[in-house]
Write a protein that holds these residues in place. Structure first.
Motif, mmCIF file in Angstrom:
data_model
loop_
_atom_site.group_PDB
_atom_site.id
_atom_site.type_symbol
_atom_site.label_atom_id
_atom_site.label_comp_id
_atom_site.label_asym_id
_atom_site.label_seq_id
_atom_site.Cartn_x
_atom_site.Cartn_y
_atom_site.Cartn_z
ATOM 1 N N VAL A 98 7.334 0.228 -46.667
ATOM 2 C CA VAL A 98 7.226 1.637 -47.061
ATOM 3 C C VAL A 98 8.332 2.465 -46.417
ATOM 4 O O VAL A 98 8.935 3.339 -47.056
ATOM 5 N N GLY A 99 8.611 2.180 -45.139
ATOM 6 C CA GLY A 99 9.635 2.941 -44.437
ATOM 7 C C GLY A 99 11.010 2.798 -45.058
ATOM 8 O O GLY A 99 11.769 3.770 -45.146
ATOM 9 N N ARG A 100 11.355 1.594 -45.502
ATOM 10 C CA ARG A 100 12.669 1.365 -46.101
ATOM 11 C C ARG A 100 12.810 2.060 -47.458
ATOM 12 O O ARG A 100 13.891 2.484 -47.829
ATOM 13 N N ARG A 101 11.708 2.147 -48.189
ATOM 14 C CA ARG A 101 11.794 2.696 -49.539
ATOM 15 C C ARG A 101 11.591 4.204 -49.576
ATOM 16 O O ARG A 101 12.157 4.892 -50.428
ATOM 17 N N PHE A 102 10.745 4.724 -48.692
ATOM 18 C CA PHE A 102 10.398 6.141 -48.787
ATOM 19 C C PHE A 102 10.594 6.894 -47.470
ATOM 20 O O PHE A 102 10.225 8.054 -47.378
ATOM 21 N N GLY A 103 11.184 6.245 -46.489
ATOM 22 C CA GLY A 103 11.273 6.846 -45.172
ATOM 23 C C GLY A 103 12.494 7.702 -44.935
ATOM 24 O O GLY A 103 13.312 7.405 -44.051
ATOM 25 N N SER A 104 12.648 8.760 -45.692
ATOM 26 C CA SER A 104 13.797 9.651 -45.501
ATOM 27 C C SER A 104 13.627 10.543 -44.269
ATOM 28 O O SER A 104 14.603 10.924 -43.629
ATOM 29 N N THR A 105 12.387 10.852 -43.930
ATOM 30 C CA THR A 105 12.116 11.693 -42.759
ATOM 31 C C THR A 105 11.905 10.796 -41.545
ATOM 32 O O THR A 105 10.901 10.071 -41.457
ATOM 33 N N LYS A 106 12.853 10.832 -40.609
ATOM 34 C CA LYS A 106 12.797 9.969 -39.445
ATOM 35 C C LYS A 106 11.988 10.610 -38.311
ATOM 36 O O LYS A 106 11.806 11.827 -38.260
ATOM 37 N N LEU A 107 11.507 9.768 -37.422
ATOM 38 C CA LEU A 107 10.794 10.266 -36.253
ATOM 39 C C LEU A 107 11.783 10.928 -35.303
ATOM 40 O O LEU A 107 12.904 10.421 -35.122
ATOM 41 N N PRO A 108 11.428 12.031 -34.675
ATOM 42 C CA PRO A 108 12.377 12.728 -33.799
ATOM 43 C C PRO A 108 12.809 11.917 -32.583
ATOM 44 O O PRO A 108 13.909 12.107 -32.079
ATOM 45 N N TYR A 109 11.990 10.996 -32.138
ATOM 46 C CA TYR A 109 12.314 10.206 -30.947
ATOM 47 C C TYR A 109 12.814 8.801 -31.271
ATOM 48 O O TYR A 109 13.136 8.028 -30.377
ATOM 49 N N ASN A 110 12.885 8.474 -32.569
ATOM 50 C CA ASN A 110 13.395 7.161 -32.970
ATOM 51 C C ASN A 110 13.904 7.242 -34.402
ATOM 52 O O ASN A 110 13.116 7.198 -35.350
ATOM 53 N N LYS A 111 15.204 7.343 -34.561
ATOM 54 C CA LYS A 111 15.810 7.491 -35.880
ATOM 55 C C LYS A 111 15.759 6.207 -36.702
ATOM 56 O O LYS A 111 16.100 6.216 -37.884
ATOM 57 N N GLN A 112 15.338 5.111 -36.081
ATOM 58 C CA GLN A 112 15.211 3.852 -36.813
ATOM 59 C C GLN A 112 13.856 3.732 -37.507
ATOM 60 O O GLN A 112 13.653 2.837 -38.320
ATOM 61 N N LYS A 113 12.939 4.619 -37.167
ATOM 62 C CA LYS A 113 11.599 4.584 -37.742
ATOM 63 C C LYS A 113 11.341 5.869 -38.508
ATOM 64 O O LYS A 113 11.889 6.927 -38.181
ATOM 65 N N SER A 114 10.479 5.773 -39.528
ATOM 66 C CA SER A 114 10.190 6.949 -40.354
ATOM 67 C C SER A 114 8.740 7.390 -40.190
ATOM 68 O O SER A 114 7.869 6.597 -39.806
ATOM 69 N N LEU A 115 8.519 8.651 -40.513
ATOM 70 C CA LEU A 115 7.172 9.195 -40.429
ATOM 71 C C LEU A 115 6.234 8.506 -41.406
ATOM 72 O O LEU A 115 5.109 8.124 -41.059
ATOM 73 N N VAL A 116 6.689 8.310 -42.648
ATOM 74 C CA VAL A 116 5.833 7.681 -43.655
ATOM 75 C C VAL A 116 5.568 6.216 -43.308
ATOM 76 O O VAL A 116 4.482 5.687 -43.593
ATOM 77 N N GLY A 117 6.539 5.552 -42.677
ATOM 78 C CA GLY A 117 6.322 4.168 -42.252
ATOM 79 C C GLY A 117 5.237 4.070 -41.200
ATOM 80 O O GLY A 117 4.370 3.188 -41.261
ATOM 81 N N SER A 118 5.272 4.986 -40.235
ATOM 82 C CA SER A 118 4.255 4.984 -39.179
ATOM 83 C C SER A 118 2.877 5.328 -39.737
ATOM 84 O O SER A 118 1.870 4.717 -39.365
ATOM 85 N N LEU A 119 2.827 6.300 -40.643
ATOM 86 C CA LEU A 119 1.549 6.661 -41.254
ATOM 87 C C LEU A 119 0.966 5.496 -42.051
ATOM 88 O O LEU A 119 -0.240 5.230 -42.004
ATOM 89 N N SER A 120 1.841 4.803 -42.778
ATOM 90 C CA SER A 120 1.362 3.663 -43.568
ATOM 91 C C SER A 120 0.885 2.538 -42.666
ATOM 92 O O SER A 120 -0.088 1.852 -42.990
ATOM 93 N N MET A 121 1.528 2.354 -41.515
ATOM 94 C CA MET A 121 1.069 1.325 -40.581
ATOM 95 C C MET A 121 -0.320 1.655 -40.070
ATOM 96 O O MET A 121 -1.191 0.776 -40.009
ATOM 97 N N PHE A 122 -0.536 2.903 -39.697
ATOM 98 C CA PHE A 122 -1.854 3.308 -39.186
ATOM 99 C C PHE A 122 -2.934 3.099 -40.242
ATOM 100 O O PHE A 122 -3.976 2.481 -39.975
ATOM 101 N N VAL A 123 -2.688 3.596 -41.450
ATOM 102 C CA VAL A 123 -3.701 3.533 -42.507
ATOM 103 C C VAL A 123 -3.967 2.099 -42.944
ATOM 104 O O VAL A 123 -5.118 1.641 -42.996
ATOM 105 N N VAL A 124 -2.903 1.348 -43.250
ATOM 106 C CA VAL A 124 -3.076 -0.019 -43.748
ATOM 107 C C VAL A 124 -3.602 -0.934 -42.642
ATOM 108 O O VAL A 124 -4.475 -1.766 -42.887
ATOM 109 N N GLY A 125 -3.074 -0.775 -41.420
ATOM 110 C CA GLY A 125 -3.588 -1.574 -40.310
ATOM 111 C C GLY A 125 -5.062 -1.340 -40.090
ATOM 112 O O GLY A 125 -5.840 -2.282 -39.865
ATOM 113 N N PHE A 126 -5.481 -0.085 -40.166
ATOM 114 C CA PHE A 126 -6.895 0.256 -40.021
ATOM 115 C C PHE A 126 -7.724 -0.376 -41.136
ATOM 116 O O PHE A 126 -8.759 -1.007 -40.887
ATOM 117 N N LEU A 127 -7.298 -0.207 -42.392
ATOM 118 C CA LEU A 127 -8.061 -0.718 -43.532
ATOM 119 C C LEU A 127 -8.137 -2.238 -43.533
ATOM 120 O O LEU A 127 -9.195 -2.822 -43.814
#
Length: 320
Positions: free
Chosen positions: A226-255
């Protein structure tokens, strides 16, 4: 009919009678008198209340296996039959794993699927399918070690090809980023080592291994896609990671964690208090997501940091 007795509380300010079953010791721990008292009678600080809520040692009960769920046991011929069953299950899962990876190799070679997407789908599905295969092994004490032979076989395969003692271009393309043999000795090797660790240490007897594999396979795997395809907004403390990637990890990991816990619970391997389980899994997912988002990938691979942190937090949350 079960007999009951009335018990008076010993504290002077709580003289109202409580009805307590005679077979008090036979109750699940989370239903015993000491856990039925009001928080004001058992906790003196907010910290204690927090620990009772999130780190209660009585949130689940491990049970021997499918027999407890009325589904019948798998060990039907005794010890000899168990070994035959486990050996057969091991061979079946190894063959299935080989066919699974080979299928993605073929799809990637024929350009029917992108190589990077193929690699991440193998990352997501292979560990989850391995975990889902655990119920076909017997109830014997040696079953976990037979199951661990499956990732151990892949481990040896990765070492052989990673050291260039043999060549398998399909394997290298399907599980590495840059197509270099030495990459097999990093992320992919750590991945199968975590599979071995989870099977041997936790097996079907604890939610801890289930959650850690769900976070490593489902959560971390989907975050990259998800981060590679839709992660245009990067995390302020890590430009290699995206906000949508982290959100998808939380949601999918939980489910995925909840889904796998329900799977093993339905088969009778452990019983869960689902309200508290959802809270605890959400806590583990949040911590694992935060760790995955940190700029430490160059020092610690996600296939080490995510599952190990998940194990630690889940062990505390599901302590028993």
């Amino acid at each position: 009919m079960q007999a009951f007795v009335c018990a008076k509380m010993s504290r002077p300010f709580a003289t109202a009678p409580l009805v307590v079953p005679v077979a008090h010791s036979l109750l699940p721990r989370h239903l015993r008198l000491s856990n039925l008292l009001l928080p004001s009678l058992t906790a003196t600080t907010d910290t204690t209340i927090f620990r009772r809520r999130f780190f209660s040692p009585y949130n689940f009960r491990s049970v021997p296996g499918p027999v407890m769920a009325g589904l019948g046991g798998f060990d039907v011929i005794g010890d000899g039959g168990s070994m035959v069953q486990d050996a057969g299950a091991t061979a079946l899962v190894i063959a299935g794993a080989y066919a699974f990876v080979s299928t993605f190799d073929l799809l990637s070679e024929r350009k029917l699927i992108e190589q990077n997407l193929s690699r991440k789908l193998v990352h997501i599905l292979s560990g989850l399918l391995f975990m889902a295969s655990w119920p076909i092994f017997s109830v014997s004490g040696w079953a976990r070690y037979f199951a661990a032979v499956v990732p151990l076989t892949n481990c040896l395969r990765l070492v052989i090809h990673g050291l260039s003692l043999a060549t398998d271009e399909g394997l290298i393309k399907s599980v590495t980023r840059e197509g270099k043999p030495e990459e097999l000795l990093r992320g992919p090797l750590y991945y199968v080592l975590v599979l071995i660790l989870s099977a041997v240490l936790f097996w079907r007897e604890s939610p801890v291994g289930v959650i850690s594999l769900a976070m490593m396979c489902g959560g971390d795997g989907i975050a990259d896609i998800v981060g590679r395809r839709f992660g245009s907004t990067k995390l302020p403390y890590n430009k290699q990671k995206s906000l949508v990637g982290s959100l998808s990890m939380f949601v999918v990991g939980f489910l995925v964690s909840i889904g796998m816990l329900y799977y093993f619970s339905a088969l009778g391997y452990f019983q869960l208090d689902w309200v508290s389980t959802v809270e605890r899994v959400a806590l583990v997912s949040f911590v694992a997501t935060m760790v995955e988002s940190l700029p430490i990938t160059g020092m610690v691979d996600d296939n080490i940091s995510v599952p190990l942190v998940s194990m630690v937090v889940a062990s505390l949350a599901f302590a028993y």
